[in-house]
Design a protein around this motif. Structure first.
Motif, PDB file in Angstrom:
ATOM      1  N   TYR A 120       0.858  -1.181   0.000  1.00  0.00           N
ATOM      2  CA  TYR A 120       0.000   0.000   0.000  1.00  0.00           C
ATOM      3  C   TYR A 120       0.895   1.231   0.000  1.00  0.00           C
ATOM      4  O   TYR A 120       2.010   1.210   0.503  1.00  0.00           O
ATOM      5  CB  TYR A 120      -0.905   0.004   1.227  1.00  0.00           C
ATOM      6  CG  TYR A 120      -2.206  -0.743   1.025  1.00  0.00           C
ATOM      7  CD1 TYR A 120      -2.202  -2.104   0.744  1.00  0.00           C
ATOM      8  CD2 TYR A 120      -3.434  -0.075   1.104  1.00  0.00           C
ATOM      9  CE1 TYR A 120      -3.399  -2.791   0.563  1.00  0.00           C
ATOM     10  CE2 TYR A 120      -4.630  -0.767   0.919  1.00  0.00           C
ATOM     11  CZ  TYR A 120      -4.610  -2.122   0.645  1.00  0.00           C
ATOM     12  OH  TYR A 120      -5.786  -2.792   0.465  1.00  0.00           O
ATOM     13  N   CYS A 134      -1.518  -0.669  11.998  1.00  0.00           N
ATOM     14  CA  CYS A 134      -0.688  -1.538  11.161  1.00  0.00           C
ATOM     15  C   CYS A 134      -0.063  -2.658  11.999  1.00  0.00           C
ATOM     16  O   CYS A 134       0.654  -2.375  12.954  1.00  0.00           O
ATOM     17  CB  CYS A 134       0.404  -0.725  10.468  1.00  0.00           C
ATOM     18  SG  CYS A 134       1.435  -1.747   9.392  1.00  0.00           S
ATOM     19  N   PRO A 135      -0.311  -3.928  11.627  1.00  0.00           N
ATOM     20  CA  PRO A 135       0.193  -5.057  12.417  1.00  0.00           C
ATOM     21  C   PRO A 135       1.698  -5.264  12.300  1.00  0.00           C
ATOM     22  O   PRO A 135       2.294  -5.994  13.100  1.00  0.00           O
ATOM     23  CB  PRO A 135      -0.570  -6.262  11.845  1.00  0.00           C
ATOM     24  CG  PRO A 135      -0.886  -5.861  10.437  1.00  0.00           C
ATOM     25  CD  PRO A 135      -1.122  -4.368  10.478  1.00  0.00           C
ATOM     26  N   VAL A 136       2.314  -4.647  11.303  1.00  0.00           N
ATOM     27  CA  VAL A 136       3.756  -4.853  11.113  1.00  0.00           C
ATOM     28  C   VAL A 136       4.559  -3.559  11.266  1.00  0.00           C
ATOM     29  O   VAL A 136       5.724  -3.484  10.883  1.00  0.00           O
ATOM     30  CB  VAL A 136       4.046  -5.501   9.736  1.00  0.00           C
ATOM     31  CG1 VAL A 136       3.479  -6.915   9.681  1.00  0.00           C
ATOM     32  CG2 VAL A 136       3.475  -4.656   8.598  1.00  0.00           C
ATOM     33  N   ALA A 170       4.549  -0.745   9.725  1.00  0.00           N
ATOM     34  CA  ALA A 170       5.116  -0.253   8.461  1.00  0.00           C
ATOM     35  C   ALA A 170       4.874   1.235   8.254  1.00  0.00           C
ATOM     36  O   ALA A 170       5.470   1.844   7.376  1.00  0.00           O
ATOM     37  CB  ALA A 170       4.518  -1.040   7.292  1.00  0.00           C
ATOM     38  N   ILE A 171       3.983   1.825   9.080  1.00  0.00           N
ATOM     39  CA  ILE A 171       3.586   3.221   8.884  1.00  0.00           C
ATOM     40  C   ILE A 171       4.304   4.151   9.857  1.00  0.00           C
ATOM     41  O   ILE A 171       4.399   3.872  11.050  1.00  0.00           O
ATOM     42  CB  ILE A 171       2.065   3.379   9.067  1.00  0.00           C
ATOM     43  CG1 ILE A 171       1.319   2.425   8.121  1.00  0.00           C
ATOM     44  CG2 ILE A 171       1.642   4.828   8.777  1.00  0.00           C
ATOM     45  CD1 ILE A 171      -0.189   2.383   8.341  1.00  0.00           C
ATOM     46  N   ILE A 177       4.372   4.630   4.157  1.00  0.00           N
ATOM     47  CA  ILE A 177       4.392   3.181   4.371  1.00  0.00           C
ATOM     48  C   ILE A 177       5.707   2.614   3.842  1.00  0.00           C
ATOM     49  O   ILE A 177       6.110   2.917   2.724  1.00  0.00           O
ATOM     50  CB  ILE A 177       3.210   2.514   3.640  1.00  0.00           C
ATOM     51  CG1 ILE A 177       1.893   2.932   4.288  1.00  0.00           C
ATOM     52  CG2 ILE A 177       3.364   0.990   3.636  1.00  0.00           C
ATOM     53  CD1 ILE A 177       0.651   2.507   3.511  1.00  0.00           C
ATOM     54  N   CYS A 211       5.154  -3.730   4.506  1.00  0.00           N
ATOM     55  CA  CYS A 211       3.708  -3.834   4.273  1.00  0.00           C
ATOM     56  C   CYS A 211       3.297  -5.206   3.750  1.00  0.00           C
ATOM     57  O   CYS A 211       3.890  -5.728   2.817  1.00  0.00           O
ATOM     58  CB  CYS A 211       3.285  -2.761   3.268  1.00  0.00           C
ATOM     59  SG  CYS A 211       1.518  -2.823   2.863  1.00  0.00           S
ATOM     60  N   ILE A 212       2.271  -5.799   4.405  1.00  0.00           N
ATOM     61  CA  ILE A 212       1.768  -7.105   3.985  1.00  0.00           C
ATOM     62  C   ILE A 212       0.403  -6.970   3.304  1.00  0.00           C
ATOM     63  O   ILE A 212      -0.305  -7.959   3.125  1.00  0.00           O
ATOM     64  CB  ILE A 212       1.670  -8.074   5.190  1.00  0.00           C
ATOM     65  CG1 ILE A 212       0.774  -7.492   6.300  1.00  0.00           C
ATOM     66  CG2 ILE A 212       3.065  -8.381   5.745  1.00  0.00           C
ATOM     67  CD1 ILE A 212       0.468  -8.477   7.431  1.00  0.00           C
ATOM     68  N   GLU A 213       0.030  -5.727   2.962  1.00  0.00           N
ATOM     69  CA  GLU A 213      -1.209  -5.473   2.212  1.00  0.00           C
ATOM     70  C   GLU A 213      -2.465  -5.960   2.914  1.00  0.00           C
ATOM     71  O   GLU A 213      -3.350  -6.513   2.282  1.00  0.00           O
ATOM     72  CB  GLU A 213      -1.144  -6.129   0.827  1.00  0.00           C
ATOM     73  CG  GLU A 213      -0.068  -5.566  -0.075  1.00  0.00           C
ATOM     74  CD  GLU A 213      -0.091  -6.248  -1.439  1.00  0.00           C
ATOM     75  OE1 GLU A 213      -1.041  -5.976  -2.184  1.00  0.00           O
ATOM     76  OE2 GLU A 213       0.805  -7.046  -1.716  1.00  0.00           O
ATOM     77  N   CYS A 214      -2.531  -5.752   4.226  1.00  0.00           N
ATOM     78  CA  CYS A 214      -3.703  -6.219   4.968  1.00  0.00           C
ATOM     79  C   CYS A 214      -4.898  -5.288   4.801  1.00  0.00           C
ATOM     80  O   CYS A 214      -6.037  -5.685   4.990  1.00  0.00           O
ATOM     81  CB  CYS A 214      -3.362  -6.379   6.443  1.00  0.00           C
ATOM     82  SG  CYS A 214      -3.130  -4.808   7.299  1.00  0.00           S
ATOM     83  N   GLY A 215      -4.635  -4.015   4.485  1.00  0.00           N
ATOM     84  CA  GLY A 215      -5.724  -3.071   4.271  1.00  0.00           C
ATOM     85  C   GLY A 215      -6.241  -2.379   5.515  1.00  0.00           C
ATOM     86  O   GLY A 215      -7.163  -1.573   5.447  1.00  0.00           O
ATOM     87  N   ALA A 216      -5.667  -2.685   6.676  1.00  0.00           N
ATOM     88  CA  ALA A 216      -6.139  -2.095   7.937  1.00  0.00           C
ATOM     89  C   ALA A 216      -6.022  -0.576   7.927  1.00  0.00           C
ATOM     90  O   ALA A 216      -6.896   0.129   8.432  1.00  0.00           O
ATOM     91  CB  ALA A 216      -5.358  -2.671   9.111  1.00  0.00           C
ATOM     92  N   CYS A 217      -4.957  -0.062   7.342  1.00  0.00           N
ATOM     93  CA  CYS A 217      -4.771   1.397   7.298  1.00  0.00           C
ATOM     94  C   CYS A 217      -5.856   2.058   6.451  1.00  0.00           C
ATOM     95  O   CYS A 217      -6.407   3.094   6.820  1.00  0.00           O
ATOM     96  CB  CYS A 217      -3.386   1.742   6.763  1.00  0.00           C
ATOM     97  SG  CYS A 217      -2.958   0.944   5.201  1.00  0.00           S
TER      98      CYS A 217
HETATM   99 FE1  SF4 Z   1       0.270  -1.805   7.439  1.00  0.00          FE
HETATM  100 FE2  SF4 Z   1      -1.661  -3.296   6.392  1.00  0.00          FE
HETATM  101 FE3  SF4 Z   1      -1.514  -0.714   5.764  1.00  0.00          FE
HETATM  102 FE4  SF4 Z   1       0.330  -2.395   4.837  1.00  0.00          FE
HETATM  103  S1  SF4 Z   1      -1.880  -2.406   4.320  1.00  0.00           S
HETATM  104  S2  SF4 Z   1       0.717  -0.398   5.769  1.00  0.00           S
HETATM  105  S3  SF4 Z   1       0.513  -3.868   6.532  1.00  0.00           S
HETATM  106  S4  SF4 Z   1      -1.952  -1.574   7.798  1.00  0.00           S
END
Ligand code: SF4
Ligand code: SF4
Length: 56
Positions: free
Chosen positions: A3, A19-21, A23-24, A33, A38-44
């Motif tokens: 992302y 963000c679980p990792v 990355a932000i 980011i 980034c693992i592309e989880c979409g939480a952000c």
């Molecule tokens: Fe973090 Fe997920 Fe957003 Fe990537 S998509 S920056 S892993 S919250």
């Protein structure tokens, strides 16, 4: 693939703790980011009020 936070970002900071990792981080005028993390989880994107994080 990762992302990326677009210029729409208003630097509210809501996405950073989601963000679980971790990355932000805060950049100069918007949040950024780390594409290596980034693992592309979409939480952000889910918490962003202006849809700034977009999949590349
Ligand atoms: Fe973090 Fe997920 Fe957003 Fe990537 S998509 S920056 S892993 S919250
Ligand atoms: Fe920027 Fe959206 Fe993150 Fe707020 S939630 S810092 S507007 S990307």
């Amino acid at each position: 693939m990762a992302y990326k936070i677009t210029d729409a970002c208003i630097a509210c900071g809501s996405c950073e703790p989601e963000c679980p990792v971790e990355a932000i981080s805060a950049g100069d005028d918007k949040y950024v980011i780390d594409p290596e993390k980034c693992i592309e989880c979409g939480a952000c994107a889910n918490v962003c009020p202006v849809d700034a994080p977009q999949p590349e």
